[in-house]
Design an enzyme around this catalytic site. Structure first.
Site, short mmCIF file in Angstrom:
data_model
loop_
_atom_site.label_atom_id
_atom_site.label_comp_id
_atom_site.label_asym_id
_atom_site.label_seq_id
_atom_site.Cartn_x
_atom_site.Cartn_y
_atom_site.Cartn_z
N GLY A 13 16.11 -14.13 111.71
CA GLY A 13 17.03 -13.03 111.40
C GLY A 13 18.51 -13.32 111.49
O GLY A 13 19.30 -12.37 111.51
N TYR A 156 18.79 7.32 108.79
CA TYR A 156 17.99 6.16 109.23
C TYR A 156 16.58 6.23 108.64
O TYR A 156 15.95 5.21 108.39
CB TYR A 156 17.96 6.10 110.76
CG TYR A 156 17.64 4.73 111.31
CD1 TYR A 156 18.48 3.65 111.05
CD2 TYR A 156 16.51 4.51 112.08
CE1 TYR A 156 18.18 2.38 111.54
CE2 TYR A 156 16.21 3.26 112.58
CZ TYR A 156 17.05 2.20 112.30
OH TYR A 156 16.75 0.96 112.80
N LYS A 163 10.51 1.48 112.79
CA LYS A 163 10.82 1.04 114.17
C LYS A 163 9.80 1.63 115.16
O LYS A 163 9.48 1.00 116.16
CB LYS A 163 12.24 1.44 114.56
CG LYS A 163 13.34 0.66 113.84
CD LYS A 163 13.27 -0.83 114.09
CE LYS A 163 14.51 -1.55 113.59
NZ LYS A 163 14.33 -3.02 113.56
N THR A 194 26.90 -4.88 111.59
CA THR A 194 26.32 -6.06 110.95
C THR A 194 26.04 -5.74 109.47
O THR A 194 26.17 -4.58 109.06
CB THR A 194 24.98 -6.44 111.61
OG1 THR A 194 24.06 -5.36 111.39
CG2 THR A 194 25.11 -6.70 113.09
P1 NAP Z 1 21.50 -8.64 109.90
O1 NAP Z 1 22.49 -9.61 110.42
O2 NAP Z 1 21.65 -8.19 108.49
O3 NAP Z 1 20.04 -9.23 110.17
C1 NAP Z 1 18.89 -8.73 109.50
C2 NAP Z 1 18.11 -9.94 109.09
O4 NAP Z 1 16.83 -9.58 108.57
C3 NAP Z 1 18.82 -10.73 108.01
O5 NAP Z 1 18.88 -12.08 108.37
C4 NAP Z 1 17.92 -10.48 106.82
O6 NAP Z 1 17.99 -11.43 105.79
C5 NAP Z 1 16.58 -10.49 107.51
N1 NAP Z 1 15.50 -10.13 106.59
C6 NAP Z 1 15.37 -9.02 105.82
N2 NAP Z 1 14.25 -9.11 105.08
C7 NAP Z 1 13.65 -10.28 105.42
C8 NAP Z 1 12.46 -10.95 105.01
N3 NAP Z 1 11.63 -10.42 104.11
N4 NAP Z 1 12.17 -12.15 105.56
C9 NAP Z 1 12.99 -12.71 106.46
N5 NAP Z 1 14.12 -12.13 106.90
C10 NAP Z 1 14.45 -10.94 106.38
O7 NAP Z 1 21.50 -7.29 110.77
P2 NAP Z 1 21.26 -7.00 112.33
O8 NAP Z 1 21.90 -5.68 112.56
O9 NAP Z 1 21.64 -8.17 113.15
O10 NAP Z 1 19.69 -6.74 112.38
C11 NAP Z 1 18.82 -7.46 113.22
C12 NAP Z 1 17.80 -6.54 113.86
O11 NAP Z 1 18.45 -5.66 114.76
C13 NAP Z 1 17.06 -5.65 112.87
O12 NAP Z 1 15.70 -5.51 113.28
C14 NAP Z 1 17.78 -4.31 113.04
O13 NAP Z 1 17.00 -3.20 112.66
C15 NAP Z 1 18.01 -4.35 114.54
N6 NAP Z 1 19.01 -3.41 115.04
C16 NAP Z 1 20.26 -3.40 114.53
C17 NAP Z 1 21.20 -2.50 115.03
C18 NAP Z 1 22.59 -2.44 114.46
O14 NAP Z 1 23.27 -1.44 114.67
N7 NAP Z 1 23.07 -3.48 113.79
C19 NAP Z 1 20.84 -1.61 116.05
C20 NAP Z 1 19.55 -1.65 116.57
C21 NAP Z 1 18.63 -2.56 116.06
P3 NAP Z 1 18.66 -10.94 104.39
O15 NAP Z 1 20.10 -10.74 104.66
O16 NAP Z 1 18.33 -12.03 103.46
O17 NAP Z 1 17.98 -9.64 103.99
#
Ligand code: NAP
Length: 256
Positions: A13, A156, A163, A194
């Site tokens: 990720g 969301y 989730k 992000t």
């Molecule tokens: P991010 O940097 O965009 O990371 C999300 C990652 O998921 C990206 O690397 C994305 O790749 C990857 N992904 C999506 N579809 C995929 C697939 N089919 N195979 C492999 N990888 C895939 O955003 P982030 O906020 O750090 O998110 C990471 C996690 O934290 C997620 O589970 C998110 O729901 C969770 N989260 C985020 C927040 C927040 O506020 N940011 C809060 C709570 C939880 P691509 O870019 O190629 O799609």
């Protein structure tokens, strides 16, 4: 001795330097772990190579679309071939089609529901199943979740439902893998700016809302997620499994 010395981990990720996965990977590395990284598709290859490349020549960097069983099988076979075992896995991957994160949840299409659950929840099950045979000395699997799983957070939508599935999967995986000393936990993060977060309409309002209403009157910092990720990966959390740990400046306790 560093907290994660001699531990081998894999990180799913990292998209760029703002990714939560990158914050946790940096913390794991600082604590002494050796890491493998995966990225989805060529679009992110350069980004991930540039970031993960700074971790030294022993770092493995592999493509993996988590919706493809063959990709997951190949990744774990390469990790096994290079390191012989695995101790840590970070699942920091989520996706839902953009239109499903804008309008009303009631309009979620069957396809958007399927895709969101496949990428964001089922992938944890597939990754845990593939990781377990390599976790011969026990292990720690950490997944990223959000409070929209338990309360309605406008926009969301289907991601909240996915989730909820991710968190429930964490509990069932914790039960299945516990006898092998493999722990499975979620970190429920407050909003972090992000790439994925910017896909949620009204995201900047979420940041302001947390700042105004959380007990700590601020948003969570990526390095704080890194610190919790390191704790969950470490022996300090040896008796913690199947849990959702809130790292959200306390927002989850609020009723109003
Ligand atoms: P991010 O940097 O965009 O990371 C999300 C990652 O998921 C990206 O690397 C994305 O790749 C990857 N992904 C999506 N579809 C995929 C697939 N089919 N195979 C492999 N990888 C895939 O955003 P982030 O906020 O750090 O998110 C990471 C996690 O934290 C997620 O589970 C998110 O729901 C969770 N989260 C985020 C927040 C927040 O506020 N940011 C809060 C709570 C939880 P691509 O870019 O190629 O799609």
């Amino acid at each position: 001795m560093s907290l994660l010395e001699n531990k081998i981990g894999i990180v799913f990720g990292v998209a760029n330097k703002r990714s939560i996965a990158w914050a946790i990977a940096q913390a794991w590395k600082k604590a002494g772990a050796t890491l493998a990284f995966t990225y989805q598709g060529d679009r992110l290859k350069e980004n991930v190579e540039e970031l993960a490349g700074t971790f030294g020549p022993e770092t493995l960097i592999l493509p993996c679309d988590v919706t493809k069983d063959d990709d997951i099988a190949r990744v774990f076979s390469e990790v096994g071939a290079k390191f012989g075992r695995l101790d840590l896995a970070l699942h920091s991957v989520a996706f839902a089609p953009k239109d499903a994160l804008e309008g009303e949840f009631v309009n979620t299409s069957r396809e958007a529901f399927r895709v969101a659950h496949d990428v964001s929840a089922y992938s944890l099950v597939a990754i845990a199943r593939a990781a377990a045979p390599l976790m011969t000395q026990g292990g720690s699997i950490v997944a990223m979740t959000y409070y929209g799983s338990e309360k309605v957070v406008p926009h969301y939508n289907v991601m909240g439902v996915a989730k909820a599935a991710l968190e429930a999967s964490t509990r069932y995986l914790a039960y299945d893998l516990g006898p092998k000393r493999i722990r499975v936990n979620c970190i429920s993060a407050g909003p972090v700016n992000t790439l994925a977060a910017r896909g949620i309409s009204g995201f900047s309002e979420m940041l302001k809302h947390y700042e105004a209403h959380s007990p700590l009157k601020r948003n969570v910092l990526p390095e704080e997620l890194g610190a919790t990720g390191t704790f969950l990966a470490s022996d300090g959390a040896a008796a913690i499994t199947g849990q959702v740990i809130y790292v959200d400046a306390g927002y989850q306790i609020m009723g109003m």
